[in-house]
Design an enzyme around this catalytic site. Structure first.
Site, PDB file in Angstrom:
ATOM      1  N   ASP A 206     -10.260   0.010  46.398  1.00  0.00           N
ATOM      2  CA  ASP A 206     -10.515   1.427  46.367  1.00  0.00           C
ATOM      3  C   ASP A 206     -10.236   1.953  47.772  1.00  0.00           C
ATOM      4  O   ASP A 206     -10.289   1.204  48.735  1.00  0.00           O
ATOM      5  CB  ASP A 206     -11.981   1.625  45.983  1.00  0.00           C
ATOM      6  CG  ASP A 206     -12.319   3.083  45.838  1.00  0.00           C
ATOM      7  OD1 ASP A 206     -11.460   3.820  45.340  1.00  0.00           O
ATOM      8  OD2 ASP A 206     -13.430   3.464  46.221  1.00  0.00           O
TER       9      ASP A 206
ATOM     10  N   ASP B 153     -15.710   2.997  39.361  1.00  0.00           N
ATOM     11  CA  ASP B 153     -15.099   1.693  39.609  1.00  0.00           C
ATOM     12  C   ASP B 153     -15.748   0.582  38.790  1.00  0.00           C
ATOM     13  O   ASP B 153     -15.203  -0.506  38.688  1.00  0.00           O
ATOM     14  CB  ASP B 153     -15.231   1.314  41.084  1.00  0.00           C
ATOM     15  CG  ASP B 153     -14.509   2.293  41.990  1.00  0.00           C
ATOM     16  OD1 ASP B 153     -13.415   2.716  41.604  1.00  0.00           O
ATOM     17  OD2 ASP B 153     -15.051   2.626  43.050  1.00  0.00           O
TER      18      ASP B 153
END
Lengths: 1011, 323
Positions: free
Chosen positions: A363, A708
């Site tokens: 990320d 996520d």
């Protein structure tokens, strides 16, 4: 009574989103809950909220507003799983056979029957104890993280029965009217029908690091994009709002994501697969040898009962009882070491997974970047200056001598509403807590670093009027007195979107001089603006105007509503651009990953340009790589004409990804080595992870947001951020980076690779002596000699002397630079390969057996039983009634005297294995290098292991030699040295093996002897 | 603060979240479901035919001419390697064993600590220590009698006289000289057992319900039983009513092992050595009952009370005589 205008009823569009119900306000606010507005001149109906009765009804229908916690396996099941996993089944079979043998022998009245009962009990105990140990380790490491329930806001302000009341958020139902204000957590998914300056932090949901403003306007078909929905579990940063609950509990967006995450099955970790593979090999060997010799024994006319007892011995000898516990201990030692380096491992097996990782999907926000806006560039005097964006900046080194900078700095300082929270004088500037939004915070800190005491400057330049930012003006302005007592003019400062600011300017400041803003200057501005924008940075323009003293005297009443002051023909001062800058340790970490053969892919919810800029600055896209678009631009040809294989890098937008087939995605993953995915949704993150896994890659995913969590769960190893990470992410992850630092992953990779190598050594060490334990039984059956080593004694090796040494191998240093080789191939580089098994079993194991047999024959021969007498002796030897068997010298032995001698034989055999295991331990320190290259004394723990091994053997022989149940006897000193030549042989032989491997890489020897 | 100043205006439209598909009529959802199924098939377990095919290829891969993963040459090399390795190991082991045997004396064991003090055995020995017979049924006691006769063959007077010498009683028969020298053995004639010799009564008293049992002390090389005083034997009821055993006669002498039979020099040099015996003649034992009897050796250096070893310096057997 609280009244809300039902203007919202105009937006009746029902949004079709899969699985996400969007209630229309009309359906939620039935006619009986509306009434004519009592406000004069207001013609719409108003909603007065649900009645308590209605709310209770809906609550009964929909259930409480809470997320269903992820289904967890009951503890007892987990425990029982430990009892039947691995070798346990084999040992249970062994125990069962023992009890069967005991039953039969008791029925036959055999005196030694109880030995089998005890052995069965011991085996069962071994299984239960190792099971308890494994369970305990698992329970300890499965940190029961703050679960979803923690995210539920405690109270909500709701309108029921026409009046405001506080209820527990769990009691909220669809249709409730709730009020929220700055600082609140949103209690459910809410459709706003009234909002004032409302901003929410959606970062945990979407990955956007900037606050999102909320209003009553329906702006997008996508619920995540539209401005009139606030989401459960996000935070309201400022402003107030009223809205109607449209979804509760699991039906909320976060509930959907959470269930998506829990729907993703937990993959087996690579090390679990390897251990399973290893267990299969050993169990296969045990069962096949056991069955083979059972058949041989039966066909050699042994009684079936005897054959069963042999089978037990073979199983016990073959199963490395202590190994799984050792592996667990080694893993947890590594986990501890990693925790010290800020990698907290939740799932022990994940320790190794990181080592075999071949792709990291990272990320951006918070992992690669600092997750705070920071001033990166300045443009004034027609020149771009770079600012220091590191975490610990204390000074800024760009040229600050220009008068323009003085003016710009004044605008930056004054036209800013952010303030430091008081009482932080001793905190470094970059760490101080600020009240205000991200970009204002960035500007405040930037100014504080350069000018110092911003608050003091503001005090000296008293603020007289202010227009805060709003989305129609797209600027912010304030009017100040100047600190110069002689200068009676007022200073108006303004900042905002650069093009809007420029529109209002007629002059521009160059080197402190106001110059007319001609076309050339404007072009220079455009170039700079585009350049900074191209870096993925957010650009702000700054301008000022000194209001003439004569028109604006001291007492002039500034009115921000009527704007009784000029807002055009201002003087443009400069541009400032901000970015969430990469962490300073990241570029180095990325390049380390590269050299370790790990592909780093950026997967972010952010815009492609920002993503690409960050990817470039951290090296995910290396300096000389180009994307297809870059090539097209350089060659000035359409994108379609570019040969895709020329482009090393690729930036893929979520929109493109949406239309891609699996094959196309695979193609991208294979063809490009440097990939950035931007604007991705949680579902797409999942698809990307699956795509990587299709390439047989071991995938690590880092992330912090709720969005996520499905990908974290799907990944072979999910890595959550410890500081910025949401609870959902931490829950789904296998590992938590305590310092949120990508660089810690590199340490983790190194530790993971080391532990894989070291586990190999541990297993090789442990497997070796299995042959030395097995051979006695085989010889016993075939040659009918007195039993050389007993089952209990074997257990003392497996669970006694060998335990500490095998753990000690976990402390071994790497033989070469493990960060310079490629990650292991999941299917080719096995933990236990053929070479390891064959070398341990058929070479070192055989040498050990021979050494131990030498000790056995020595003990018997010196007591009067020459080797030739021993052959075929078994039946008489074990005859309880036969108390005058003649030995080679004509002496006669009672049964017990023989048994005692047999135990002396056990002890000698045991001691010999122990002595040779010392040599085995030393050779296992390395697989390729010479022991002398590795350093004999470098790993002190190995020596602790050796000392412990010998100490335990000494205690067993001399301390517990009188305890008959243990089958040990005090051994004559010289018998400790009988196997010594073989121990030396093991060492020398292995050194020769390693020498040839080093000398002739790739040769037949290397292929067959390197494990 | 929200200034529309983001770079390059990449207002990327975010893809509509399609989370867990519930709406079956949504095409995309079904599409992805199909895909998942396909993948499952791919990942799923291999069929039996596949496994058999794999095994076949493993056994004989005609393409690469490999048997079990190795070519003929590879097999040759690996087998040669193991042949050499194992031959070396066998050689080393033989060498070590040879060295070991060199250190051993063929006449005296290096250590005798595990075999001494001596154990005790009885005859008749029919795989057990319960001597049960019915006087009136000869078939029940003939096995015992045969066992005694068989055992006492070596003690026949003429054999003893022919092979062994008469020794002075009451003192150890120590024969110094080279270790390898053959040693003489002292006579122990069957007739010395008198009523239990089987000469006068070939049934050793079994036919009359007064059975004889021979007691033998285990041989130990170099062991001087009793340290100068002959070891004697006594018998008693092990547990229970003492009156069950009224009288026992001991032969020869008072149930002692004469010193002249010690020391024993090992079977290589002391070829004709016959262990001295003490016969126990149970002349009055309670009939029609199980009578547990324990006989102990008594003498210096004799251990007869170790719990673990019930045959060390003592022996327990059960008489069950039916009339």
């Amino acid at each position: 009574m609280h009244i809300i205008a039902l203007t919202i009823l105009r937006y009746e569009s029902t949004l079709k989103i899969q699985g996400y119900r969007l209630w229309t306000i009309k359906s939620l606010c039935p006619r009986e809950e509306r009434e004519k507005s009592k406000v004069p001149g207001f013609k719409y109906e108003v909603c007065i909220g649900l009645t308590s009765a209605r709310a209770a009804e809906i609550l009964a229908r929909d259930g409480p507003n809470a997320l269903t916690p992820p289904k967890s396996t009951p503890e007892i099941i987990k425990f029982l799983k430990q009892m039947v996993g691995g070798f346990s089944i084999l040992l249970w079979v062994g125990a069962l056979l023992c009890w069967i043998a005991f039953g039969i022998q008791v029925a036959q009245g055999v005196a030694s029957a109880f030995d089998n009962l005890y052995l069965g009990v011991v085996l069962a105990l071994v299984v239960i104890l190792t099971g308890i140990f494994a369970y305990y380790q698992e329970a300890k490491s499965t940190n029961i993280m703050a679960s979803f329930s923690k995210m539920i806001p405690q109270q909500a302000l709701v309108i029921r029965d026409g009046e405001k009341r506080e209820v527990s958020a769990e009691q909220l139902v669809v249709g409730d009217m709730v009020e929220i204000k700055g600082g609140d957590r949103i209690p459910a998914d809410i459709r706003l029908i009234f909002a004032q300056g409302c901003k929410v932090d959606n970062s945990s949901l979407t990955g956007e690091s900037e606050p999102q403003s909320r209003s009553c306007d329906f702006t997008h078909e996508n619920p995540l994009e539209t401005k009139n929905i606030a989401f459960y579990s996000t935070t309201c940063l400022e402003g107030t709002a009223t809205g109607m609950v449209i979804n509760t509990g699991d039906q909320t967006i976060i509930g959907r994501i959470a269930s998506l995450a829990s729907g993703v099955g937990n993959e087996k970790t690579p090390i679990a697969i390897e251990i399973e593979h290893f267990v299969h090999i050993v169990a296969g060997v045990a069962v096949s040898i056991g069955v083979l010799f059972f058949i041989i024994a039966v066909s050699m006319k042994y009684k079936v009962l005897d054959s069963i007892i042999f089978l037990i011995g073979i199983i016990v000898a073959n199963v490395p009882e202590g190994l799984l516990a050792t592996v667990t201990v080694s893993l947890s030692l590594t986990a501890k070491r990693m925790a010290k380096k800020n990698c907290l491992v939740k799932n022990l097996e994940a320790v190794e997974t990181l080592g075999s990782t071949s792709i990291i999907c990272s990320d951006k926000t918070g992992t690669l970047t600092q997750n705070r806006m920071t001033v990166a560039h300045l443009w004034f005097d027609d020149q771009i200056y770079s600012a220091d964006t590191s975490e610990e900046q204390t000074t800024q080194s760009f040229d600050q001598s220009s008068q323009s900078w003085a003016a710009l700095s004044k605008v930056v300082t004054l036209c800013n509403r952010a303030e430091f929270k008081p009482g932080q004088e001793n905190v470094p500037i970059m760490k101080r807590v600020v009240v205000g939004d991200a970009s204002e915070t960035a500007l405040l800190k930037f100014a504080e670093v350069i000018l110092g005491d911003v608050m003091g400057i503001r005090k000296r330049n008293r603020k007289l009027a202010e227009i805060p930012f709003n989305s129609t003006n797209k600027f912010q302005l304030s009017i100040h007195e100047t600190e110069d007592p002689n200068d009676k003019r007022f200073l108006m400062v303004m900042k905002g979107a650069p093009e809007r600011i420029l529109e209002r300017c007629s002059t521009i400041m160059i080197n402190g001089e106001e110059q007319p803003l001609d076309r050339e200057r404007a072009e220079a501005f455009q170039t700079a603006y585009m350049e900074l924008g191209g870096l993925g940075e957010r650009v702000l323009g700054f301008c000022h105007l000194y209001l003439p003293e004569d028109e604006f005297p001291d007492t002039y009443p500034f009115d921000t509503d009527s704007m009784n002051f000029p807002t055009s023909n201002l003087c443009f001062v400069g541009l400032l651009s901000m970015i969430d800058p990469p962490r300073s340790t990241v570029p180095d970490a990325v390049s380390k990953c590269r050299s370790a053969g790990i592909k780093v892919i950026m997967v972010t919810g952010d815009h492609p340009i920002t993503a690409k800029a960050i990817a470039k600055s951290v090296g995910i896209i290396s300096a000389n790589s180009e994307t297809v678009e870059d090539i097209a631009k350089r060659l000035n040809v359409p994108v379609e004409q570019v040969n895709k294989e020329d482009a090393r890098a690729a930036v893929i937008n979520g929109m493109e990804l949406k239309d891609m087939t699996t094959e196309q995605l695979d193609e991208i993953l294979i063809n490009h080595s440097e990939i950035v995915f931007a604007r991705t949704s949680p579902q797409q993150k999942l698809i990307i992870v699956e795509g990587c896994q299709r390439q047989d890659a071991v995938v690590a995913v880092t992330g912090d947001g709720v969005n996520d969590s499905p990908a974290l769960k799907k990944a072979d190893i999910g890595i959550a951020m410890g500081i910025a990470g949401s609870d959902a992410a931490k829950n789904a992850a296998d590992m938590i980076l305590l310092d949120d630092n990508f660089a810690s992953i590199v340490t983790g990779v190194e530790e993971g690779r080391l532990i894989f190598d070291n586990l190999k050594k541990t297993i090789a060490y442990t497997l070796t002596k299995n042959i030395a334990e097995l051979c006695p039984f085989l010889i016993y059956i075939i040659a009918s000699v007195p039993l050389p080593i007993g089952t209990i004694t074997i257990l003392f090796i497996d669970l006694g002397t060998d335990i500490i040494p095998s753990v000690a191998l976990a402390y071994e240093k790497a033989e070469s630079d493990i960060m310079n080789r490629r990650p292991r191939h999941k299917k080719k580089d096995r933990l236990v390969n053929e070479q390891l098994a064959v070398y341990s079993y058929l070479q070192i194991g055989i040498i050990q057996s021979i050494g131990a047999f030498l000790a056995y024959f020595t003990v018997y021969a010196e007591q009067g039983w020459l080797p030739n007498t021993l052959l075929g002796l078994r039946v008489n030897w074990e005859d309880d009634y036969y108390n005058d068997i003649e030995d080679s010298y004509g002496q006669e032995w009672t049964r017990y005297q023989r048994t005692y001698l047999q135990w002396t034989g056990y002890t000698a055999f045991f001691v010999s294995i122990t002595i040779q295991q010392v040599a085995d331990l030393i050779i296992r320190k390395t697989r390729r290098n010479s022991i002398f290259q590795q350093g004999l004394l470098r790993n002190k723990v190995i020596w602790v292991g050796i000392v412990s091994q010998i100490a335990i053997a000494l205690i067993l022989s001399y301390g517990l030699g009188s305890v008959t149940a243990l089958n040990f006897t005090p051994l004559r000193v010289q018998y400790w040295f009988v196997a010594m030549p073989y121990a030396i042989l093991i060492w020398v032989y292995d050194e020769i093996r390693k020498l040839f491997i080093r000398q002739y890489p790739g040769s037949w020897w290397d292929k067959n002897m390197y494990y | 603060m929200e200034m529309n100043a983001t770079s390059g205006g990449a207002e990327g439209q975010r893809e509509i979240y399609h989370l867990k598909p519930e709406n079956k009529d949504e095409e995309r959802a079904q599409h992805s479901e199909d895909e998942q199924e396909k993948r499952k098939e791919k990942m799923g377990k291999k069929t039996l035919a596949d496994v058999i095919q794999e095994m076949k290829t493993f056994l004989w891969n005609s393409e690469k001419r490999e048997f079990m993963g190795r070519t003929a040459q590879s097999w040759g090399l690996i087998l040669l390697f193991y042949l050499i390795l194992y031959m070396f190991l066998a050689g080393m082991f033989s060498f070590c064993m040879y060295g070991l045997l060199l250190t051993l004396s063929p006449y005296t064991p290096t250590y005798r600590d595990r075999v001494s003090p001596p154990g005790v055995m009885i005859r008749p020995y029919l795989h057990g220590f319960t001597i049960a017979f019915n006087v009136s049924e000869p078939s029940t006691w003939t096995p015992y009698v045969n066992s005694m006769h068989h055992f006492l063959q070596a003690y026949d007077d003429n054999i003893q006289e022919e092979k062994n010498i008469e020794c002075p009683a009451g003192q150890y028969f120590v024969q110094d000289g080279a270790e390898s020298e053959e040693r003489k053995a002292c006579q122990f004639k069957r007739s010395q057992l008198q009523n239990c010799s089987g000469i006068g009564d070939p049934t050793f008293g079994y036919s009359t319900g007064r059975p004889c049992i021979l007691l033998k002390m285990n041989r130990i090389v170099g062991y001087r039983a009793g340290y100068g005083t002959p070891v004697s034997v006594n018998c008693a009821i092990q547990k229970g009513n003492e009156s069950a055993l009224k009288s026992v006669d001991f032969y020869p002498g008072n149930g002692t092992f004469d010193l002249m039979y010690y020391p024993y020099y090992g079977k290589l040099t002391h070829v004709n050595y016959t262990s001295p015996l003490v016969a126990l003649h149970f002349t009055d034992v309670k009939k029609n009952d199980f009578v547990p009897i324990q006989c102990r050796l008594n003498g210096e250096g004799i251990v007869n009370d170790v719990a673990n070893d019930r045959f060390l310096g003592r022996i327990t057997f059960t008489l069950s005589i039916r009339m």
